[in-house]
Design an enzyme around this catalytic site. Structure first.
Site, mmCIF file in Angstrom:
data_model
loop_
_atom_site.group_PDB
_atom_site.id
_atom_site.type_symbol
_atom_site.label_atom_id
_atom_site.label_comp_id
_atom_site.label_asym_id
_atom_site.label_seq_id
_atom_site.Cartn_x
_atom_site.Cartn_y
_atom_site.Cartn_z
ATOM 1 N N GLY A 18 46.191 73.231 41.026
ATOM 2 C CA GLY A 18 46.652 72.782 39.712
ATOM 3 C C GLY A 18 47.189 71.362 39.659
ATOM 4 O O GLY A 18 48.022 71.060 38.803
ATOM 5 N N LEU A 100 31.247 79.791 33.265
ATOM 6 C CA LEU A 100 31.275 80.498 31.982
ATOM 7 C C LEU A 100 29.851 80.578 31.434
ATOM 8 O O LEU A 100 29.128 79.578 31.430
ATOM 9 C CB LEU A 100 32.190 79.756 31.013
ATOM 10 C CG LEU A 100 33.670 79.718 31.441
ATOM 11 C CD1 LEU A 100 34.455 78.710 30.617
ATOM 12 C CD2 LEU A 100 34.292 81.118 31.336
ATOM 13 N N ASN A 114 35.577 69.782 30.848
ATOM 14 C CA ASN A 114 35.721 70.088 32.281
ATOM 15 C C ASN A 114 35.879 68.795 33.067
ATOM 16 O O ASN A 114 35.298 67.774 32.705
ATOM 17 C CB ASN A 114 34.453 70.819 32.749
ATOM 18 C CG ASN A 114 34.465 71.118 34.242
ATOM 19 O OD1 ASN A 114 35.446 71.644 34.774
ATOM 20 N ND2 ASN A 114 33.385 70.783 34.941
ATOM 21 N N HIS A 116 35.045 67.161 36.712
ATOM 22 C CA HIS A 116 34.213 67.379 37.900
ATOM 23 C C HIS A 116 34.403 66.196 38.856
ATOM 24 O O HIS A 116 34.375 65.039 38.422
ATOM 25 C CB HIS A 116 32.743 67.527 37.501
ATOM 26 C CG HIS A 116 31.872 67.815 38.677
ATOM 27 N ND1 HIS A 116 31.823 69.064 39.259
ATOM 28 C CD2 HIS A 116 31.075 67.014 39.422
ATOM 29 C CE1 HIS A 116 31.019 69.016 40.304
ATOM 30 N NE2 HIS A 116 30.556 67.788 40.425
HETATM 31 C C1 GAR Z 1 39.547 69.151 41.416
HETATM 32 O O1 GAR Z 1 39.109 68.196 42.335
HETATM 33 C C2 GAR Z 1 38.493 69.386 40.349
HETATM 34 O O2 GAR Z 1 37.836 68.220 39.962
HETATM 35 C C3 GAR Z 1 37.557 70.338 41.062
HETATM 36 O O3 GAR Z 1 38.423 71.216 41.744
HETATM 37 C C4 GAR Z 1 39.636 70.541 42.093
HETATM 38 C C5 GAR Z 1 40.807 71.334 41.568
HETATM 39 O O4 GAR Z 1 42.034 70.802 41.994
HETATM 40 N N1 GAR Z 1 36.680 70.984 40.144
HETATM 41 C C6 GAR Z 1 35.411 71.292 40.439
HETATM 42 O O5 GAR Z 1 34.911 71.085 41.522
HETATM 43 C C7 GAR Z 1 34.632 71.930 39.298
HETATM 44 N N2 GAR Z 1 33.231 71.975 39.599
HETATM 45 P P1 GAR Z 1 43.397 71.118 41.248
HETATM 46 O O6 GAR Z 1 43.512 72.649 41.148
HETATM 47 O O7 GAR Z 1 44.441 70.555 42.158
HETATM 48 O O8 GAR Z 1 43.392 70.476 39.889
#
Ligand code: GAR
Length: 208
Positions: A18, A100, A114, A116
């Site tokens: 998070g 989703l 989102n 990414h």
């Molecule tokens: C982040 O780097 C986000 O961009 C990635 O997961 C991590 C979550 O970190 N999302 C993806 O890869 C989606 N395809 P966080 O829980 O510390 O925000």
């Protein structure tokens, strides 16, 4: 300061640490999201640290897991119910690692965004999440990567791009150091920026 009705009600969907949620909470506190307010955090993992961050910030948080719901369809229905109950205008996927289906996304056109951790269309789509994205970027030997905030539609990572930010890779980078760098230099900056941008569009459209 925008009045209450000038603010879009935001739900943040999470699965893990998070840090992006934290960036949004901090941005809200410092007035960088004047047209939005986080009203709900939803995690699909019961032990996600993001839930603690929500609690510390005084934001209502729910855990909704596929396992608990029994099927992917029931999971998405439960998410829809939460969105309805909290009168959510904008859903932010911030490290939400469940895909989703169209059955969900079609109900919220241009109302789901989102983050990414790559420059889409590189290193994205099904199977590309978290550290894996950075491992692939290093394996391919690209010299520049970054992060993208985009609208969510039925194609994984396929919706319209809202903001991107580039990050340089150097030959000492590991997947872990690159992940941290992309978060610090790109994700935590462009996510609040994109949320404010879309929240403003939503509140403007309400005022007709
Ligand atoms: C982040 O780097 C986000 O961009 C990635 O997961 C991590 C979550 O970190 N999302 C993806 O890869 C989606 N395809 P966080 O829980 O510390 O925000």
């Amino acid at each position: 300061m925008a009045r209450k009705r000038d603010r879009a009600r935001i739900a943040v969907f999470v699965s893990g640490g998070g840090t992006n949620l934290q960036a949004l909470i901090d941005a809200q506190k410092t007035g960088q999201i004047p047209n939005g307010r986080i009203v709900l955090v939803v995690s699909n993992k019961k032990d996600a640290y993001a839930l603690t961050r929500a609690k510390e910030a005084g934001i209502p948080a729910l855990t909704i897991t596929k396992k608990q719901c029994g099927s992917a369809e029931a999971f998405e229905e439960a998410l829809k119910e939460a969105v309805k109950e909290y009168m959510v205008d904008l859903i932010v996927l911030a490290g939400f690692l469940a895909i989703l289906s169209e059955n969900f996304t079609k109900d919220y056109p241009e109302r789901i965004i989102n983050i990414h951790p790559s420059l889409i269309p590189s290193f994205c789509g099904e199977g590309y999440y978290g550290l894996r994205v950075h491992e692939e970027a290093l394996a391919r030997g690209v010299k520049v990567t970054g992060a993208t905030v985009h609208y969510v539609n039925e194609i994984p990572d396929g919706g319209e791009i809202i903001i991107q930010k580039a990050v340089n890779i150097n030959n000492k980078d590991t997947a872990e150091s690159l992940q941290r760098k992309v978060m610090e230099q790109a994700e935590w900056k462009i996510l609040p920026e994109a949320v404010q941008k879309v929240a403003k569009i939503i509140t403007k459209s309400r005022q007709g």
